[in-house]
Design a protein around this motif. Structure first.
Motif, PDB file in Angstrom:
ATOM      1  N   ASP A 254       1.136  -1.253   0.241  1.00  0.00           N
ATOM      2  CA  ASP A 254      -0.177   0.065   0.071  1.00  0.00           C
ATOM      3  C   ASP A 254       0.978   1.865  -0.121  1.00  0.00           C
ATOM      4  N   ALA A 255       1.529   0.933   0.802  1.00  0.00           N
ATOM      5  CA  ALA A 255       2.461   2.551   0.383  1.00  0.00           C
ATOM      6  C   ALA A 255       3.391   2.426  -1.100  1.00  0.00           C
ATOM      7  N   CYS A 256       4.008   1.374  -1.015  1.00  0.00           N
ATOM      8  CA  CYS A 256       4.900   1.678  -1.927  1.00  0.00           C
ATOM      9  C   CYS A 256       3.787   1.725  -3.288  1.00  0.00           C
ATOM     10  N   ARG A 257       2.376   1.716  -3.702  1.00  0.00           N
ATOM     11  CA  ARG A 257       1.925   2.340  -4.410  1.00  0.00           C
ATOM     12  C   ARG A 257       1.062   3.571  -4.364  1.00  0.00           C
ATOM     13  N   ALA A 258       0.596   4.482  -3.302  1.00  0.00           N
ATOM     14  CA  ALA A 258       1.214   5.239  -2.583  1.00  0.00           C
ATOM     15  C   ALA A 258       2.022   6.559  -3.434  1.00  0.00           C
ATOM     16  N   ALA A 259       2.972   5.916  -2.715  1.00  0.00           N
ATOM     17  CA  ALA A 259       4.230   6.379  -3.126  1.00  0.00           C
ATOM     18  C   ALA A 259       4.649   6.315  -4.363  1.00  0.00           C
ATOM     19  N   ALA A 260       4.118   5.706  -4.869  1.00  0.00           N
ATOM     20  CA  ALA A 260       4.044   5.852  -7.015  1.00  0.00           C
ATOM     21  C   ALA A 260       5.881   5.020  -6.905  1.00  0.00           C
ATOM     22  N   VAL A 261       6.361   4.605  -6.294  1.00  0.00           N
ATOM     23  CA  VAL A 261       8.051   4.158  -6.266  1.00  0.00           C
ATOM     24  C   VAL A 261       8.415   2.896  -7.737  1.00  0.00           C
ATOM     25  N   ALA A 262       7.153   2.641  -8.244  1.00  0.00           N
ATOM     26  CA  ALA A 262       7.718   1.650  -9.089  1.00  0.00           C
ATOM     27  C   ALA A 262       6.503   1.515  -9.850  1.00  0.00           C
ATOM     28  N   ALA A 263       6.506   0.705 -10.922  1.00  0.00           N
ATOM     29  CA  ALA A 263       5.126   1.012 -12.206  1.00  0.00           C
ATOM     30  C   ALA A 263       4.332  -0.858 -12.135  1.00  0.00           C
ATOM     31  N   SER A 264       5.202  -1.768 -11.021  1.00  0.00           N
ATOM     32  CA  SER A 264       4.062  -2.661 -10.600  1.00  0.00           C
ATOM     33  C   SER A 264       4.279  -3.294  -9.500  1.00  0.00           C
ATOM     34  N   ALA A 265       3.208  -3.545  -8.548  1.00  0.00           N
ATOM     35  CA  ALA A 265       3.646  -4.293  -7.492  1.00  0.00           C
ATOM     36  C   ALA A 265       4.654  -5.682  -7.469  1.00  0.00           C
ATOM     37  N   ASN A 266       5.334  -6.027  -8.549  1.00  0.00           N
ATOM     38  CA  ASN A 266       6.481  -7.304  -9.055  1.00  0.00           C
ATOM     39  C   ASN A 266       7.267  -6.577  -8.600  1.00  0.00           C
ATOM     40  N   ASN A 267       8.016  -4.943  -8.797  1.00  0.00           N
ATOM     41  CA  ASN A 267       9.032  -4.184  -8.116  1.00  0.00           C
ATOM     42  C   ASN A 267       9.228  -3.739  -7.060  1.00  0.00           C
TER      43      ASN A 267
END
Length: 129
Positions: A31-44
């Motif tokens: 959720d944090a990574c998605r909100a921060a837009a740090v990678a194009a997909s959850a795989n990353n």
């Protein structure tokens, strides 16, 4: 310590810091990574935080050179966005204190890019990030 090892160690410190913050808030790393837009997909997303098992390795843990992303900007967002998400859920969050934790974790990483004459000023400023 080689430059590669130093950068790997500092990226690991940043990832350890943001993982600790996510656990305490509590905000799921995805959720944090998605909100921060740090990678194009959850795989990353794995390159930005520790797995559930990795904190058990302790402070002397070593990681592969490319295990963690090395972008400080991403780790900054991985402090700001979990803080926002937790606050939206009603938690009391001191974002400045969380950013101070990150500054402490990566201060050594940033020092080489600051000219020697500015390092004392930089160190004073980084204490208050």
């Amino acid at each position: 310590m080689s430059e590669t090892n130093r950068i790997t160690a500092q990226a690991a410190r940043a990832a350890t810091c943001v993982t600790s913050i996510m656990v305490r808030l509590p905000v799921k790393p995805a959720d944090a990574c998605r909100a921060a837009a740090v990678a194009a997909s959850a795989n990353n997303f794995h390159g930005f935080h520790l797995t559930e098992r990795e904190p058990l390795l302790g402070l002397d843990a070593t990681f592969k050179p490319n295990r963690f992303n090395q972008s400080l900007n991403h780790y900054h967002r991985l402090v700001v966005e979990p803080a926002r998400l937790a606050a939206e859920e009603g938690a009391s969050v001191d974002r400045s204190a969380l950013l101070d934790e990150l500054a402490e974790a990566v201060g050594e990483f940033l020092l080489p890019v600051v000219p020697a004459v500015e390092r004392i000023v930089f160190e004073e400023i980084s204490e208050h990030l």
